[in-house]
Design an enzyme around this catalytic site. Structure first.
Site, short mmCIF file in Angstrom:
data_model
loop_
_atom_site.label_atom_id
_atom_site.label_comp_id
_atom_site.label_asym_id
_atom_site.label_seq_id
_atom_site.Cartn_x
_atom_site.Cartn_y
_atom_site.Cartn_z
N LYS A 95 8.44 21.70 16.46
CA LYS A 95 7.57 22.42 17.39
C LYS A 95 6.15 21.86 17.39
O LYS A 95 5.51 21.80 18.45
CB LYS A 95 7.56 23.92 17.06
CG LYS A 95 8.87 24.60 17.40
CD LYS A 95 8.78 26.11 17.34
CE LYS A 95 10.10 26.73 17.79
NZ LYS A 95 10.09 28.19 17.73
N LYS A 140 24.62 22.55 22.99
CA LYS A 140 25.17 23.88 22.74
C LYS A 140 24.48 24.91 23.63
O LYS A 140 23.32 24.74 24.02
CB LYS A 140 25.04 24.25 21.26
CG LYS A 140 23.67 24.62 20.77
CD LYS A 140 23.76 25.12 19.32
CE LYS A 140 22.41 25.65 18.87
NZ LYS A 140 22.45 26.23 17.51
N LYS A 195 19.50 29.89 24.17
CA LYS A 195 18.49 30.67 24.90
C LYS A 195 17.29 29.80 25.28
O LYS A 195 16.53 30.15 26.17
CB LYS A 195 18.02 31.85 24.04
CG LYS A 195 19.05 32.94 23.87
CD LYS A 195 18.53 34.11 23.06
CE LYS A 195 18.53 33.84 21.58
NZ LYS A 195 18.28 35.05 20.76
#
Length: 334
Positions: free
Chosen positions: A114, A197, A200
């Protein structure tokens, strides 16, 4: 003979879970509540690292709890609660932060990924300390096992290291947890990118089969799923990832073996097969969606379940925290 204790959590970052959440994790949580002393929490504090809209976080947390119950978690057979309802999570997290080396925390993959994306100046400190809060989540409940995906293995290793470090410094306090790597089962991929995969964090919702979506929308998504060259309905992840993903979904929800499904659709085209997959998915999800919406309509009942869950969790968490505070030398309030 006492049962082994398991603990796991899920973030309320979206209004609806998707099929990958269910088949990859929650379905196995449901099975574990029958064989283990199971603690499951909706980790709303972890969700704060992405700065969610307050109203959305509030609603998504309630929706997450309702979905977990509709998917099979039974508050009478497991301890189901919301993370922020048990203040000991934050309190133990600070002790864990004080035990963790800066270099150790810097090496955590999630933070590295991140920070590379947004830069150190823009990333929140919560992303850096997230693994220590996760360690506190686990250690508070003296969990023997933590059901996680392979991508969370590093966090479990840090938790084990911190527990052993505390025990060797202050005396036996924490159970050293084992990662219960969820059995390789139905690994579900994005409908529009069957090499990634179902997640979200995907750029588009068009590849997600969402638990609470209407049957019409999920049917449309499945019929628009990316497929492969040729017409054969055959499981081959390398050459036919799109069809293989749909075969996995069909098999997981129908209980039929992939080989039997291949035989059933021998000589038929992709259109016929996609229609059948859509029917299996929508029939399976319809009662789950219905129960979730009914639970959300009875807000007071849902809140009673959460209050009872928090009380059960606090009995264990507060005992652990008191022991930790005593051992590090903090004066009890009395």
């Amino acid at each position: 003979m006492s049962k082994d204790r398991v603990l796991s959590g899920i973030q309320p970052t979206n209004g609806s879970f998707h099929l990958g959440n269910y088949l990859g994790a929650v379905k196995q949580w449901v099975e574990l509540q029958n064989t283990h002393d199971a603690f499951y929490c909706v980790v709303d504090l972890h969700a704060l690292t992405s700065s969610p809209d307050p109203k959305e976080l509030h609603q998504n947390t309630l929706t997450s709890v309702a979905q977990l119950i509709a998917l099979g978690l039974d508050p009478d057979r497991c301890t189901l609660f919301v993370q922020s309802h048990v203040p000991a999570h934050n309190q133990l997290a600070w002790v864990m932060e004080c035990l963790t080396g800066f270099g150790e925390a810097s090496r955590m993959t999630q933070f590295k990924d991140k920070s590379q994306k947004v830069g150190n100046e823009r990333i929140g400190v919560g992303v850096f300390t997230y693994p220590m809060l996760m360690a506190a989540d686990i250690l508070l409940y003296q969990a023997n096992q933590v059901p996680v995906g392979e991508d969370q293995r590093q966090h479990i290793e840090l938790t084990r290291d911190l527990a052993q470090r505390f025990n060797s410094t202050y005396g036996q306090t924490f159970t050293i947890p084992e990662g219960y790597i969820l059995k390789a089962g139905a690994k579900i991929y994005d409908l529009q990118d069957p090499t990634s995969k179902m997640s979200k964090s995907a750029d588009s919702l068009s590849g997600l089969i969402e638990i609470l979506e209407t049957p019409e929308v999920n049917t449309k998504k499945i019929k628009s799923a990316v497929t492969d060259t040729g017409r054969e309905i055959k499981f081959d992840e390398k050459e036919k990832p799109g069809i293989s993903n749909l075969l996995t979904i069909y098999s997981a929800l129908s209980g039929s073996k992939v080989a039997d499904i291949e035989k059933e659709f021998e000589g038929k085209g992709y259109g016929d097969f996609k229609g059948a997959v859509a029917e299996v998915v929508t029939n399976y999800l319809a009662p789950i969606r219905k129960q979730t919406l009914e639970l959300l309509d009875d807000r007071s009942h849902l809140e009673k379940i959460l209050k009872a869950g928090a009380q059960k969790a606090e009995v264990v968490a507060d005992k652990t925290l008191a022991d930790v505070y005593n051992k590090v030398g903090l004066i009890p309030r009395g």
